[in-house]
Design a protein around this motif. Structure first.
Motif, PDB file in Angstrom:
ATOM      1  N   HIS A   1      21.795 -47.401  -7.383  1.00 24.90           N
ATOM      2  CA  HIS A   1      20.622 -48.096  -7.047  1.00 24.90           C
ATOM      3  C   HIS A   1      19.623 -48.281  -7.930  1.00 24.90           C
ATOM      4  O   HIS A   1      18.779 -49.056  -8.180  1.00 24.90           O
TER       5      HIS A   1
ATOM      6  N   HIS B   1      18.123 -42.187  -0.641  1.00 19.71           N
ATOM      7  CA  HIS B   1      18.091 -43.012  -1.817  1.00 19.71           C
ATOM      8  C   HIS B   1      17.175 -42.548  -2.677  1.00 19.71           C
ATOM      9  O   HIS B   1      17.388 -42.314  -3.838  1.00 19.71           O
ATOM     10  N   ASP B   2      15.925 -41.939  -2.363  1.00 18.25           N
ATOM     11  CA  ASP B   2      14.881 -41.506  -3.476  1.00 18.25           C
ATOM     12  C   ASP B   2      14.617 -40.067  -3.186  1.00 18.25           C
ATOM     13  O   ASP B   2      13.724 -39.644  -3.559  1.00 18.25           O
TER      14      ASP B   2
ATOM     15  N   ARG C   1      18.217 -51.909  -8.737  1.00 17.28           N
ATOM     16  CA  ARG C   1      17.016 -52.401  -8.272  1.00 17.28           C
ATOM     17  C   ARG C   1      16.236 -53.238  -9.283  1.00 17.28           C
ATOM     18  O   ARG C   1      15.288 -53.921  -8.946  1.00 17.28           O
TER      19      ARG C   1
ATOM     20  N   ASP D   1      15.301 -51.033   1.012  1.00 13.00           N
ATOM     21  CA  ASP D   1      14.238 -50.351   0.504  1.00 13.00           C
ATOM     22  C   ASP D   1      12.855 -50.940   0.712  1.00 13.00           C
ATOM     23  O   ASP D   1      12.739 -52.228   0.867  1.00 13.00           O
TER      24      ASP D   1
ATOM     25  N   HIS E   1      15.936 -41.095 -11.267  1.00 13.31           N
ATOM     26  CA  HIS E   1      15.663 -40.539  -9.985  1.00 13.31           C
ATOM     27  C   HIS E   1      17.310 -40.790  -9.344  1.00 13.31           C
ATOM     28  O   HIS E   1      17.687 -39.823  -8.240  1.00 13.31           O
TER      29      HIS E   1
HETATM   30 FE   FE2 Z   1      14.656 -45.549  -5.889  1.00 15.11          FE
END
Ligand code: FE2
Ligand code: FE2
Length: 257
Positions: free
Chosen positions: A150, A115-116, A154, A206, A127
């Motif tokens: 996301h 995800h990151d 988030r 997360d 990102h």
């Molecule tokens: Fe993220």
């Protein structure tokens, strides 16, 4: 490059010589920083090729691998990039481990694992979009869609799903931070989408507080990657997809052109 008398040298002499060769290899070439690197220092500046070469007489520009960086294999895999180009994958491993333990489907675990990848491998700003684009040709559409979304989700709590606005965001951005209109619009579009739940799971699993004692390993995810990430036989970057250039740039970030 040939080593002199490799049989008569001790290991540490050999290591010293290899290190010196690496420095020499770079000394023979000019590695360049792109505009984005200098923007990051708060300067809108760029040195032209002619001026740079004039400062380094007799040298050519680097047009490939930067010998200061860990050497990448000829046909790099996702795992090679994770090990050799991403400075910290601990956050990704902690999130994915959390998802794995919760029994999420493999696709969602992979989404948590990657995800990151935009932040830890490329750039912070937007990102989610960069990360999704990077992996899009190699994963199920649901995985890259969830990673892209996301970015927006988030910032918005969904108490029913078990996601509250992260305390760390208040700490990082201040109590008055409000997501920009493009993020709000994206959130509203994502909310109505059939894969909303998968993108939301990324936020739920997360890890917002880094735990330095957590025991995590990339080994736990090798099989999931193998089943869910279509590794190209040519190696990432050499496979002619819409994101191959991004992998090549990560591999060779100081190439002149
Ligand atoms: Fe993220
Ligand atoms: Fe994250």
């Amino acid at each position: 490059m040939q080593l002199d008398h490799p049989h008569t040298m001790t290991l540490s002499e050999r290591a010293d010589e290899l290190e010196e060769q690496m420095l020499n290899e770079l000394n023979e070439k000019i590695a360049t920083k792109s505009v984005l690197f200098t923007l990051g220092d708060g300067k809108v500046e760029m040195e032209g090729g002619a001026a740079l070469q004039a400062q380094n007489p007799g040298k050519y520009f680097l047009m490939g691998a930067d010998p200061r960086l860990p050497k990448m294999p000829d046909k790099p895999t996702l795992i090679d990039f994770m090990k050799l180009r991403l400075p910290s994958i601990n956050h990704l491993l902690q999130s994915a481990t959390h998802a794995l333990k919760a029994g999420l489907p493999e696709k969602a675990v992979l989404a948590c694992l990657l995800h990151d990848i935009g932040v830890v491998g490329f750039i912070r700003c937007d990102h989610g979009y960069w990360g999704a684009q990077l992996i899009e040709p190699y994963v199920d559409e649901e995985v890259s869609w969830a990673i892209r979304m996301h970015q927006a989700l988030r910032f918005f709590p969904d108490e029913a799903a078990g996601y509250k606005y992260p305390d760390v965001y208040t700490k990082y951005f201040g109590p008055d931070y409000k997501p920009e209109p493009y993020i709000v619009d994206e959130y509203q579009r994502a909310r109505k989408h059939k894969w909303y739940g998968t993108a939301r799971q990324i936020c739920i699993y997360d890890i917002y507080s880094f735990d330095p004692t957590a025991k995590v390993s990339l080994d736990d995810f090798v099989d999931i990657i193998g089943r869910n990430f279509k590794q190209p036989k040519e190696g990432l970057g050499w496979d002619n997809t819409p994101s191959s250039h991004m992998w090549r740039t990560l591999n060779w970030p100081t190439r002149f052109l």
